[in-house]
Design an enzyme around this catalytic site. Structure first.
Site, PDB file in Angstrom:
ATOM      1  N   SER A   5       0.835  -1.197   0.000  1.00  0.00           N
ATOM      2  CA  SER A   5       0.000   0.000   0.000  1.00  0.00           C
ATOM      3  C   SER A   5       0.875   1.255   0.000  1.00  0.00           C
ATOM      4  CB  SER A   5      -0.953  -0.045   1.196  1.00  0.00           C
ATOM      5  OG  SER A   5      -1.949   0.943   1.099  1.00  0.00           O
ATOM      6  N   HIS A  58      -7.477  -5.796  -0.009  1.00  0.00           N
ATOM      7  CA  HIS A  58      -6.266  -4.984   0.106  1.00  0.00           C
ATOM      8  C   HIS A  58      -5.486  -5.452   1.334  1.00  0.00           C
ATOM      9  CE1 HIS A  58      -3.907  -1.294  -0.455  1.00  0.00           C
ATOM     10  NE2 HIS A  58      -3.999  -1.094   0.850  1.00  0.00           N
TER      11      HIS A  58
END
Length: 372
Positions: free
Chosen positions: A212, A354
């Protein structure tokens, strides 16, 4: 500006044309002119300009504990210390090295953006986000540092962390002053300074990993510091691996509104102006060449936009081919959970959200093992 013809409506800038309009046809041209141009563009318009590289005050304090992981590992807890006009700071590096080694170990270095619970030095809490035991079982050393040691992930007007230590107090911040992601990348480079001093580590075989915002950081660190042998960007999305032009999900405007401290002030100008960028993220990936680069996506991570992450690799391929290296060799995304890679490039689309999981790490290990 020259565009990549096959990029269609995305109208991607061609990484192999200089700002003067000259076609780059040789590695020497890339290294001496085009690569420095692209790095400078990113410093000016996105990540910012760090005021220094290795501080003259940098020094290391190391504590070594054998017999960890039921005897499989030696633990080193390293404090990387530095000081500047604004005070002192340190990065705490946690490092596990295989006990049964006959030569210096290759290493995975994780930029940890998810808190200390994922890097337990006692190994009572084992996290799939950083599965050190799995990494060591495959012959690699495992290292991690917490990004907050370098700079807090908050908009504090750049008063704390390395900004508070090294930024000039007599001058205001310029529009291209370094943001927080550049600070974290600076921290990864200081970790590399230490690794070069550790005889148990093969510092020429260090793979930098980030997830990320950490994935964005890993790419920028790999761009400015070619000592990293490989760079792995996991679910890095906007201003990471994903192309800005034609991107779905998070945009430049949205990321700057939510995280105004991550980038420099110039980057905010490109809100809703992605097509006016003098670069796109395939050019950031191209800065890793000829070193191997790996990008991952997740099927449910639509905010990051898996297709734009994948296509960024595809359009970085011409720079790798300049070095005589093959890219992925495909134009369409592979099916979920079907990792693919050459010696120079890798990609997979993991089923799920994610995150960074042990499945991802197993692919990273395979890629690093085959690209050594």
């Amino acid at each position: 500006m020259h565009f990549v013809p096959e990029s269609g409506e995305r109208k991607l800038p061609d990484p192999l044309y200089t700002l003067d309009g000259d076609r780059v046809a040789a590695v020497e041209q890339w290294r001496q002119k085009r690569r420095p141009e692209i790095v400078e563009l990113y410093r000016t318009f996105v990540f910012g300009r760090e005021p220094l590289q290795r501080p003259s005050t940098l020094h290391f304090h190391v504590e070594t504990t054998p017999g960890m992981m039921n005897g499989a590992a030696v633990r080193k807890q390293v404090e990387i210390r530095y000081e500047g006009s604004g005070g002192e700071g340190s990065i705490k590096l946690l490092l596990f090295i295989p006990t049964n080694r006959t030569k210096p170990s290759p290493l995975f270095l994780l930029i940890n953006n998810r808190g200390l619970e994922h890097m337990d030095p006692e190994r009572e809490n084992v996290s799939p986000f950083w599965p050190a035991e799995t990494i060591l079982s495959q012959g690699f050393a495992a290292a991690v540092f917490n990004n907050a040691d370098v700079d807090p992930d908050e908009h504090d007007d750049f008063q704390n962390g390395v900004h508070g230590i090294f930024d000039s107090k007599s001058e205001g911040r310029s529009p291209d002053a370094w943001g927080t992601i550049a600070a974290w990348a600076w921290g990864a480079c200081r970790v590399m300074d230490y690794l070069e001093t550790d005889s148990d580590i093969d510092s020429a075989d260090v793979t930098l990993v980030g997830h990320s915002r950490g994935g964005k950081t890993a790419l920028w660190a790999g761009a400015i510091d070619e000592r990293f042998a490989r760079v792995i960007s996991n679910n890095s999305g906007c201003t990471g691996a994903a192309l800005a032009r034609g991107k779905k999900g998070e945009t430049i405007g949205q990321i700057n509104e939510k995280f105004p401290h991550w980038f420099n002030e110039n980057y905010k100008w490109f809100k809703d102006r992605e097509y006016e960028l003098p670069f796109d993220q395939h050019m950031l990936l191209a800065l890793m060449a000829p070193r191997p680069v790996y990008v991952t996506s997740a099927t449910e991570d639509l905010w990051a936009d898996p297709e734009s992450e994948f296509l960024s690799l595809v359009y970085a391929e011409p720079v790798y081919k300049l070095y005589g290296l093959e890219g992925l060799g495909i134009k369409r995304m592979p099916l979920p959970d079907s990792p693919m890679h050459s010696r120079a490039m890798g990609y997979h689309l993991r089923t799920g959200k994610h995150d960074m999981t042990e499945y991802d790490w197993l692919q990273f290990i395979t890629f690093a093992s085959t690209s050594q």
